[in-house]
Design a protein around this motif. Structure first.
Motif, PDB file in Angstrom:
ATOM      1  N   GLN A 265       0.974  -1.123  -0.049  1.00  0.00           N
ATOM      2  CA  GLN A 265      -0.151  -0.017  -0.001  1.00  0.00           C
ATOM      3  C   GLN A 265       0.801   1.140  -0.134  1.00  0.00           C
ATOM      4  O   GLN A 265       0.708   2.487  -0.916  1.00  0.00           O
ATOM      5  N   ILE A 266       1.932   1.043   0.850  1.00  0.00           N
ATOM      6  CA  ILE A 266       2.789   2.459   0.975  1.00  0.00           C
ATOM      7  C   ILE A 266       3.463   2.579  -0.298  1.00  0.00           C
ATOM      8  O   ILE A 266       3.584   3.892  -0.778  1.00  0.00           O
ATOM      9  N   GLY A 267       4.047   1.468  -1.045  1.00  0.00           N
ATOM     10  CA  GLY A 267       4.940   1.758  -2.371  1.00  0.00           C
ATOM     11  C   GLY A 267       3.983   2.458  -3.508  1.00  0.00           C
ATOM     12  O   GLY A 267       4.189   3.080  -4.079  1.00  0.00           O
ATOM     13  N   THR A 268       2.547   1.806  -3.491  1.00  0.00           N
ATOM     14  CA  THR A 268       1.698   2.302  -4.636  1.00  0.00           C
ATOM     15  C   THR A 268       1.393   3.679  -4.168  1.00  0.00           C
ATOM     16  O   THR A 268       1.140   4.547  -5.200  1.00  0.00           O
ATOM     17  N   GLY A 269       1.182   3.904  -3.041  1.00  0.00           N
ATOM     18  CA  GLY A 269       0.687   5.485  -2.681  1.00  0.00           C
ATOM     19  C   GLY A 269       1.844   6.153  -2.897  1.00  0.00           C
ATOM     20  O   GLY A 269       1.560   7.545  -3.404  1.00  0.00           O
ATOM     21  N   LEU A 270       3.011   6.098  -2.643  1.00  0.00           N
ATOM     22  CA  LEU A 270       4.201   6.862  -2.962  1.00  0.00           C
ATOM     23  C   LEU A 270       4.277   7.027  -4.669  1.00  0.00           C
ATOM     24  O   LEU A 270       4.530   8.174  -4.967  1.00  0.00           O
ATOM     25  N   ALA A 271       3.982   5.965  -5.153  1.00  0.00           N
ATOM     26  CA  ALA A 271       3.759   6.320  -6.896  1.00  0.00           C
ATOM     27  C   ALA A 271       3.123   7.139  -7.165  1.00  0.00           C
ATOM     28  O   ALA A 271       3.370   8.116  -8.008  1.00  0.00           O
ATOM     29  N   GLY A 272       1.740   7.242  -6.644  1.00  0.00           N
ATOM     30  CA  GLY A 272       0.847   7.934  -7.014  1.00  0.00           C
ATOM     31  C   GLY A 272       1.109   9.425  -6.615  1.00  0.00           C
ATOM     32  O   GLY A 272       0.668  10.530  -7.442  1.00  0.00           O
ATOM     33  N   SER A 273       1.923   9.733  -5.426  1.00  0.00           N
ATOM     34  CA  SER A 273       2.193  10.894  -5.032  1.00  0.00           C
ATOM     35  C   SER A 273       3.206  11.479  -5.643  1.00  0.00           C
ATOM     36  O   SER A 273       3.175  12.690  -6.103  1.00  0.00           O
ATOM     37  N   PHE A 274       4.365  10.956  -5.789  1.00  0.00           N
ATOM     38  CA  PHE A 274       5.438  11.660  -6.490  1.00  0.00           C
ATOM     39  C   PHE A 274       5.420  11.836  -8.160  1.00  0.00           C
ATOM     40  O   PHE A 274       5.710  12.683  -8.500  1.00  0.00           O
ATOM     41  N   THR A 275       4.289  11.248  -8.704  1.00  0.00           N
ATOM     42  CA  THR A 275       4.209  11.512 -10.162  1.00  0.00           C
ATOM     43  C   THR A 275       2.868  12.326 -10.149  1.00  0.00           C
ATOM     44  O   THR A 275       2.432  12.857 -11.454  1.00  0.00           O
ATOM     45  N   LEU A 276       2.286  12.763  -9.174  1.00  0.00           N
ATOM     46  CA  LEU A 276       0.904  13.593  -9.369  1.00  0.00           C
ATOM     47  C   LEU A 276       1.498  14.842  -9.997  1.00  0.00           C
ATOM     48  O   LEU A 276       2.333  15.571  -9.580  1.00  0.00           O
ATOM     49  N   GLY A 277       0.663  15.321 -10.943  1.00  0.00           N
ATOM     50  CA  GLY A 277       0.926  16.623 -11.675  1.00  0.00           C
ATOM     51  C   GLY A 277       2.166  16.528 -12.125  1.00  0.00           C
ATOM     52  O   GLY A 277       2.676  17.582 -12.435  1.00  0.00           O
ATOM     53  N   THR A 278       2.514  15.239 -12.805  1.00  0.00           N
ATOM     54  CA  THR A 278       3.978  15.190 -13.287  1.00  0.00           C
ATOM     55  C   THR A 278       5.010  15.703 -12.345  1.00  0.00           C
ATOM     56  O   THR A 278       6.182  16.096 -12.973  1.00  0.00           O
ATOM     57  N   GLY A 279       4.891  15.245 -11.114  1.00  0.00           N
ATOM     58  CA  GLY A 279       5.828  15.778 -10.247  1.00  0.00           C
ATOM     59  C   GLY A 279       5.986  17.089  -9.981  1.00  0.00           C
ATOM     60  O   GLY A 279       7.032  17.393  -9.338  1.00  0.00           O
TER      61      GLY A 279
END
Length: 512
Positions: A265-279
């Motif tokens: 869950q943490i790994g997936t959430g991190l991917a969504g957060s750091f790529t949001l809005g193209t980072g």
């Protein structure tokens, strides 16, 4: 010779239209003087409240045109920009509520007491007044919420300060449309249109911070640009406050217990957060401290899968794209750094998201890895694997100031008031202005308790640029001593004719 200002489509790199021309020094001077002339008209709180509400309505009425222009200039997408416009209108109305309530004036009245010991006390009445003309430097990554109609402008107008805004070159057409809406709103409530003025051009921004009638400045952008303006503001014959948001790593610490409970869950959430809005969020998690070992491996596997599924994205302009590609390559080339999902070229005008990894012992013990402690603007994050509490602590010791810091905790440790989790939060509190638990920092709610700021280089002050208390940046306190009632501002007179909250002789009185 007039220098044209062009609107450019970052998806194609092609010029869309000429929007304006860069302001000359004479035009900057005329703009600041025109804004200063509107200061007396902003003294009435009720007029300011109506202005803020009218501005929100005007932006919404022009919403389709503004959103279309912003999407064409930033490639941020209509859904994202629709939400940003709603946020912008909301914060304008929220500041109108702040103005109506009046508590921001911080009124304190101490009646005379000749018998006070050890020193007799005169009649003292204190509140806050606006500083004057505020220079606002618009952000690239939020063409609405942190630009022409954004939080700096909204809070300055709420305080009673006219604004002169240096538009960001990435969205000049959007800036002009928003400025037109704000200026029409000002006229609709009986204020001068020049309560809000927009200028274009790099040199205009330099001239603006040095103008003798500019009383304060707000900035959102890079460390390099913000520090140059901050230094210029301090070097003036009469220095002025400069409220700059410059850059942030936004560290995330994942404890061993959290990884054991929910690594995927943490790994997936991190991917969504750091790529949001193209980072391109100022709160992007740019450094993640995750445990070594089997549970940390599970987290990394989930992160690899989720990040690998994110497609290429377009950054705000070609310069940012070039800087991102160079920064990602330089980080990946460092010794002992791995790149499970390499960030890089995503085709013409686009980039691919990715992340790099490094053992904590390497980052904690060598200056060769200082680059990993600098923000990389765009969809890249750094995952540092720690094998002990000492390694984790050593990395935290090296971190600069941040807007946010996040802890992902296990259920049991989160319930202990005096355990390791409490000590970790104390460490993170020293590093950042907003501390999160079991969440992700991307997304900054507009709320009275919000704090969007942090130790340098996150910001150049201890103030917030989001939430109702952002108004405090554009005010200064003044006390009146033994002043006749007829000469006092209404907020300080006996009987409270202005109907604001006050503290009188030590007792809090709510609005009348």
């Amino acid at each position: 010779m007039a220098v044209p200002v062009w609107s450019v489509d970052p998806r194609t790199g092609k010029q869309r239209e000429q929007v304006a021309v860069e302001a000359t020094a004479q035009e900057v001077d005329a703009a600041v003087r025109a804004a200063a002339a509107s200061l007396p008209a902003l003294a009435d709180r009720s007029v300011r409240s109506r202005l803020l509400r009218a501005a929100a309505g005007a932006l919404e009425a022009s919403g389709p045109e503004i959103i279309a222009a912003a999407d064409a200039e930033t490639a941020l997408g209509v859904p994202r920009l629709t939400g940003e416009l709603a946020r912008t209108s909301y914060q304008l109305r929220a500041f109108a509520d702040v103005v109506d309530e009046g508590g921001y004036l911080d009124v304190i009245i101490d009646h005379a007491d000749p018998a006070a010991q050890p020193i007799p006390r005169p009649d003292l009445r204190r509140y806050k007044i606006p500083l004057g003309v505020v220079a606002v430097y618009a952000a690239s990554n939020f063409p609405l919420a942190f630009s022409v109609p954004g939080g700096d402008t909204a809070s300055a107008l709420a305080a009673g300060c006219p604004v002169v805004i240096k538009a960001h070159p990435d969205h000049p057409a959007t800036s002009e449309l928003c400025a037109d809406a704000l200026r029409r709103a000002a006229v609709s409530v009986g204020l001068p249109a020049d309560t809000v003025i927009v200028l274009h051009g790099f040199q205009a921004g330099v001239d603006l911070v040095g103008h003798p009638l500019v009383a304060a400045a707000g900035f959102t952008g890079s460390v390099r640009g913000g520090r140059a303006l901050f230094d210029a503001a301090a070097a003036r014959p009469r220095p002025i406050p400069f409220y700059g948001e410059l850059g942030s790593l936004n560290p995330v610490v994942v404890t061993e217990a959290a990884a054991a409970e929910r690594a995927e869950q943490i790994g997936t959430g991190l991917a969504g957060s750091f790529t949001l809005g193209t980072g391109q969020f100022c709160t992007k998690p740019g450094l993640v401290l995750a445990p070594a070992g089997e549970d940390g491996d599970r987290l990394l596997t989930a992160l690899t899968a989720a990040a690998g599924e994110v497609g290429p994205g377009v950054l705000l302009d070609s310069r940012m794209r070039d800087n991102f590609l160079a920064g990602a390559a330089a980080r990946s080339a460092l010794p002992a750094v791995g790149a499970p999902v390499p960030a890089g070229d995503g085709g013409e005008h686009a980039v691919r998201p990715g992340f790099v990894t490094l053992p904590a012992a390497d980052l904690a013990g060598a200056d060769d890895y200082d680059l990993l402690l600098d923000e990389c603007f765009g969809p890249l994050t750094v995952v540092v694997r720690y094998g002990s509490a000492d390694e984790l602590s050593a990395v935290l010791d090296r971190l600069p100031g941040n807007l946010t810091a996040t802890a992902h905790l296990g259920a049991a440790e989160a319930a202990e008031s005096d355990g390791p989790a409490a000590r970790l939060l104390a460490r993170l509190t020293a590093l950042a202005g907003r501390v999160l638990v079991n969440g992700w920092p991307t997304g900054v709610a507009v709320a009275p308790a919000q704090h969007h700021g942090g130790p340098y280089p996150a910001t150049t002050s201890t103030s917030t640029s989001v939430g109702g208390t952002a108004i405090e940046r554009w005010l200064r306190p003044v006390s009146y001593q033994d002043t006749p009632e007829a000469l006092l501002p209404p907020e300080l007179r006996d009987g409270n004719p202005a109907g604001v909250p006050r503290r009188v002789d030590g007792v809090l009185e709510l609005a009348g």
